[in-house]
Design a protein around this motif. Sequence first.
Motif, PDB file in Angstrom:
ATOM      1  N   PHE A 127       2.530   7.619  -5.545  1.00 12.95           N
ATOM      2  CA  PHE A 127       3.042   6.479  -6.304  1.00 12.95           C
ATOM      3  C   PHE A 127       2.797   6.626  -7.803  1.00 12.95           C
ATOM      4  O   PHE A 127       1.892   7.328  -8.235  1.00 12.95           O
ATOM      5  CB  PHE A 127       2.341   5.189  -5.855  1.00 12.95           C
ATOM      6  CG  PHE A 127       2.571   4.821  -4.415  1.00 12.95           C
ATOM      7  CD1 PHE A 127       3.583   3.946  -4.063  1.00 12.95           C
ATOM      8  CD2 PHE A 127       1.767   5.336  -3.413  1.00 12.95           C
ATOM      9  CE1 PHE A 127       3.792   3.590  -2.744  1.00 12.95           C
ATOM     10  CE2 PHE A 127       1.965   4.983  -2.085  1.00 12.95           C
ATOM     11  CZ  PHE A 127       2.988   4.112  -1.749  1.00 12.95           C
ATOM     12  N   ASN A 130      -2.399   3.975  -6.421  1.00 11.67           N
ATOM     13  CA  ASN A 130      -2.738   3.174  -5.238  1.00 11.67           C
ATOM     14  C   ASN A 130      -3.827   3.798  -4.372  1.00 11.67           C
ATOM     15  O   ASN A 130      -3.734   3.804  -3.150  1.00 11.67           O
ATOM     16  CB  ASN A 130      -1.495   2.928  -4.372  1.00 11.67           C
ATOM     17  CG  ASN A 130      -0.496   2.026  -5.051  1.00 11.67           C
ATOM     18  OD1 ASN A 130      -0.881   1.214  -5.885  1.00 11.67           O
ATOM     19  ND2 ASN A 130       0.773   2.175  -4.724  1.00 11.67           N
ATOM     20  N   ARG A 178      -4.555  13.258  -1.057  1.00  8.83           N
ATOM     21  CA  ARG A 178      -4.516  12.309   0.055  1.00  8.83           C
ATOM     22  C   ARG A 178      -3.208  12.433   0.826  1.00  8.83           C
ATOM     23  O   ARG A 178      -3.188  12.406   2.059  1.00  8.83           O
ATOM     24  CB  ARG A 178      -4.693  10.889  -0.501  1.00  8.83           C
ATOM     25  CG  ARG A 178      -4.681   9.808   0.545  1.00  8.83           C
ATOM     26  CD  ARG A 178      -4.950   8.449  -0.051  1.00  8.83           C
ATOM     27  NE  ARG A 178      -3.846   7.954  -0.849  1.00  8.83           N
ATOM     28  CZ  ARG A 178      -3.757   6.708  -1.309  1.00  8.83           C
ATOM     29  NH1 ARG A 178      -4.714   5.837  -1.069  1.00  8.83           N
ATOM     30  NH2 ARG A 178      -2.721   6.335  -2.036  1.00  8.83           N
ATOM     31  N   LYS A 220       0.478  -5.055  -3.651  1.00 10.73           N
ATOM     32  CA  LYS A 220       1.354  -4.570  -2.579  1.00 10.73           C
ATOM     33  C   LYS A 220       1.171  -3.066  -2.362  1.00 10.73           C
ATOM     34  O   LYS A 220       1.310  -2.563  -1.253  1.00 10.73           O
ATOM     35  CB  LYS A 220       2.812  -4.859  -2.980  1.00 10.73           C
ATOM     36  CG  LYS A 220       3.603  -5.567  -1.908  1.00 10.73           C
ATOM     37  CD  LYS A 220       4.994  -5.929  -2.422  1.00 10.73           C
ATOM     38  CE  LYS A 220       6.002  -4.855  -2.103  1.00 10.73           C
ATOM     39  NZ  LYS A 220       7.226  -4.911  -2.901  1.00 10.73           N
ATOM     40  N   GLY A 221       0.859  -2.375  -3.460  1.00 13.93           N
ATOM     41  CA  GLY A 221       0.691  -0.929  -3.388  1.00 13.93           C
ATOM     42  C   GLY A 221      -0.389  -0.491  -2.407  1.00 13.93           C
ATOM     43  O   GLY A 221      -0.309   0.595  -1.842  1.00 13.93           O
ATOM     44  N   GLN A 222      -1.398  -1.322  -2.198  1.00 17.17           N
ATOM     45  CA  GLN A 222      -2.443  -0.971  -1.242  1.00 17.17           C
ATOM     46  C   GLN A 222      -1.875  -0.914   0.180  1.00 17.17           C
ATOM     47  O   GLN A 222      -2.188  -0.015   0.946  1.00 17.17           O
ATOM     48  CB  GLN A 222      -3.585  -1.994  -1.314  1.00 17.17           C
ATOM     49  CG  GLN A 222      -4.386  -1.915  -2.589  1.00 17.17           C
ATOM     50  CD  GLN A 222      -5.245  -0.663  -2.635  1.00 17.17           C
ATOM     51  OE1 GLN A 222      -6.029  -0.375  -1.741  1.00 17.17           O
ATOM     52  NE2 GLN A 222      -5.092   0.118  -3.692  1.00 17.17           N
ATOM     53  N   ALA A 280       0.568   2.114   0.322  1.00 15.14           N
ATOM     54  CA  ALA A 280      -0.146   3.391   0.401  1.00 15.14           C
ATOM     55  C   ALA A 280      -0.612   3.624   1.842  1.00 15.14           C
ATOM     56  O   ALA A 280      -0.487   4.720   2.375  1.00 15.14           O
ATOM     57  CB  ALA A 280      -1.336   3.400  -0.558  1.00 15.14           C
TER      58      ALA A 280
END
Lengths: 261, 234
Positions: A92, A96, A168, B132-134, B137
């Motif tokens: 991203f 994140n 990751r 939201k990215g959490q 991901a």
Amino acid sequence: MAILEVKNLKKNFGGLEVLKGIDFSLEKGDVMAVIGSSGNGKTTLLRCINFLETPDEGEITMNGEILFDASAKNSTDENDIRKKRLHFGLVFQNFNLFPQYTVLGNVMLAKELLEKEKPGFAKNRKKIKAEIEAEAKALLEEVGLSDKLDFYPHQLSGGQQQRVAIARALALKPDILCFDEPTSALDPELTAEVLKVIKSLAKSNMTMIVVTHEMTFAREVANRIIFMDEGRILEEGSPEDIFENPKHERVREFIGGIGTI
Amino acid sequence: MEEMQIFLSLSLDFAEINEVLRSLNEGFVKSLEIFVLTLLGAFPLGLIIAFGSMSKIAIIRWFNKFMVWVIRGTPLMLQLIIIYYGPGIILNNNWWGSGSTGRFIAAMIAFILNYACYFSEIYRGGIEGIPKGQYEAGEVLGMTKSQIFFRVVLLQVIKRIIPPMGNEIITLVKDTSLVRVISVYELMWNGQNFIKSEGIIWPMLFTGVYYLLFSGLLTLFLGWLEKKMDYFKV
């Protein structure tokens, strides 16, 4: 044979057509840069491929297996979608990372959870965990972060965080790794260290789709470039085609505009 | 000699002090019971209400939001009275009986419901505050929704909500004194009783020391907990 085929992908957001029919295919080892000005559907395209958005129309095929077909009934079962997702990795713009895990923990977490679901995990728990850890450490060495294993994300620079995010994503061995403007949140120095990592991945024959505004990078690293404009692929070709011989005025403007700044 | 005795009996009547402390301790145990049971009930119930008010199903969402509005919009004291006297007066059927157990249960229902509604809003704020990215991901890494919630989101939510939760918990310490309106005998009731029975006011004032010490201990604990979570930033 193409490993990824995307056909006629369309996506609406409340009446606004963001993707108006995207077609492309990727061969193993391809590095495809997606360029074009902001708001022309580049990110949405990546999100559709990674199943973060459901396309309204079109088809996505991976190694001959249909992952998504808007005209057919697609499984909404969480496990099916997860399996399909694992063909892809996504890095991203804002990294994140998971803040409460160390660098090593971030890289290990998803793989560990995945292994836990497999039968026989309980018996070989220690061995499997050790393997995952060894792999994670090797990946972190590849991205140059061996000395940061026990650091938490907030203790790292943006460039380091993004390199952790790359490790990751690689930990799950995706067929195709996608990058969504991976350096937009970074200053030039940090951008360079992240691009270096992506370059070395390209050399190791990793198949990648990179949405980027770094034209020099796109030109150097990608073997294919698509230029997106208003939800369509306006032009595609090799870096030479796009940068030296653009067919469309719009592409010439975009590249020329950048050149003159 | 005689003067001395009078002076002592005025200033330090140990028998009286013992009697007062015994009674206040007893009241404090009751207050503590209310405090602990309220938290045990309201922590999970609040989470359920929070999920309810974030539900995709409109009727569930609106039901929960309506409930939170009513409960937060009216005094806890009124809720105690309605829950305890309501069934008898409105339905002509006093569920709670006439004993102290019934009164205590009614009080606990009012407290748990009230605090669950406040907690639910804190939970909701904490959950909705996670970028939201959490979630995304976690999703692109092939994690399930529940893995994302328990392994990624939950601890971040907890870290975020400790300060506002701490506020509510400290408020609860003092709110326990409200149960006296339906004659549940807690710390302050027992203190006030000495005004009527013995004509002395210091026991009631002295209850303040209990509240202060207890909320002081809680403050220390909450501070420690916040520190414990300092190793990461959200």
